[in-house]
Motif scaffolding. Structure first.
Motif, mmCIF file in Angstrom:
data_model
loop_
_atom_site.group_PDB
_atom_site.id
_atom_site.type_symbol
_atom_site.label_atom_id
_atom_site.label_comp_id
_atom_site.label_asym_id
_atom_site.label_seq_id
_atom_site.Cartn_x
_atom_site.Cartn_y
_atom_site.Cartn_z
ATOM 1 N N MET A 91 12.006 25.681 -27.436
ATOM 2 C CA MET A 91 11.940 24.224 -27.478
ATOM 3 C C MET A 91 12.456 23.687 -28.818
ATOM 4 S SD MET A 91 8.582 21.845 -27.034
ATOM 5 C CE MET A 91 8.680 20.073 -27.325
ATOM 6 N N CYS A 214 12.352 17.927 -23.814
ATOM 7 C CA CYS A 214 12.400 19.327 -24.244
ATOM 8 C C CYS A 214 11.179 20.093 -23.747
ATOM 9 C CB CYS A 214 12.486 19.405 -25.765
ATOM 10 S SG CYS A 214 14.091 18.964 -26.455
ATOM 11 N N MET A 218 11.615 23.036 -21.168
ATOM 12 C CA MET A 218 11.190 24.352 -21.631
ATOM 13 C C MET A 218 10.344 25.045 -20.562
ATOM 14 S SD MET A 218 8.100 25.751 -22.967
ATOM 15 C CE MET A 218 7.271 24.459 -23.864
#
Length: 279
Positions: A91, A214, A218
């Motif tokens: 991430m 993100c 992820m």
């Protein structure tokens, strides 16, 4: 009473009033959360369903699973090192790439009317594509593994930063640019002293959106075949074993991570931009 004593007393009263004004929203915010958790705890215990365990039981399981390690390892267990750290690494890599590329390209596009007019349709199209839909493309290009995961996170998270940076650069006060031209400031000086400070609030708005993307991407990238670690892999593995406590613990962990990361980014924004412009 001397003037210094009166001034000191007024300062103390002012600071006390400021602390009181700050404490009230803080207490209200956390009281709502505690009330929601208490209602969840009571409802889960009353219902007794194996699919919806009480939050205290989930928290104990998460502690035993990830945060009951030795002090020398910051209380992290082996499972935490295998599950949490790889996810945070992917991430972080994707977010840094998206932030740097988005800010540089966004300011470059935003400062040129012709470039903005040419690129605007492409930017709007790219940001409208659902990020998970791009994962098969990156699987073909990179195959399964960490490079594919980082690339998919960075490519999908770059658009909020890029668009907001471009809009922030375009919103620079023309009068200030005219004054800069009169003062004969160079291009880098205009960028550093005028354009970047003007665009910072919009840039941080894009960074917050990018950070949320993100986190989502992820987890999604770790749900795919070929992944051997990470929080997403833990979710899939626990679901396949019908380990519902671990599933709920991973979901709670994701919520806590999202809150902490967003709080940290807001603190950086207030530090750089200032509390009024950040709000």
């Amino acid at each position: 009473m001397t003037a210094d004593a009166q001034l000191g007393r007024r300062t103390l009263r002012g600071s006390a009033a400021h602390r009181a004004r700050t404490a009230v929203p803080f207490l209200l915010r956390w009281s709502v959360l505690l009330l929601a958790v208490a209602c969840w705890e009571a409802a889960a215990r009353a219902h007794g369903s194996v699919y919806f365990p009480p939050p205290l039981r989930i928290a104990r399981h998460a502690h035993d699973l990830w945060f009951s390690g030795p002090v020398g390892h910051l209380f992290l267990t082996t499972a935490a090192v295998d599950d949490i750290l790889p996810s945070l690494g992917r991430m972080a890599a994707g977010f840094v790439i998206a932030a740097v590329a988005g800010i540089l390209l966004g300011i470059a596009v935003g400062r040129s009317r012709r470039a903005y007019a040419l690129c605007n349709a492409v930017l709007q199209f790219a940001r409208a594509v659902p990020p998970p839909a791009l994962v098969p493309v990156f699987v073909v290009v990179f195959d399964f593994g960490t490079p594919m995961q980082v690339a998919s996170i960075a490519f999908s998270a770059v658009w909020p930063v890029l668009v907001n940076a471009a809009e922030g650069a375009r919103a620079t006060d023309p009068l200030r640019l005219e004054v800069a031209a009169v003062l004969r400031l160079t291009g880098p000086e205009r960028l550093w002293f005028l354009i970047l400070p003007s665009a910072l609030p919009r840039i941080f708005a894009g960074l917050r959106l990018s950070l949320s993307l993100c986190l989502i991407l992820m987890v999604f990238s770790e749900l795919l075949p070929g992944t051997a670690d990470g929080i997403g892999f833990t979710l899939t593995d626990a679901q396949s074993r019908s380990d519902l406590l671990t599933v709920w613990a991973a979901l709670m962990l994701l919520g806590v991570l999202g809150y902490l990361l967003n709080t940290g980014l807001l603190a950086v924004e207030r530090r750089i931009v200032g509390p009024r412009r950040a709000s």
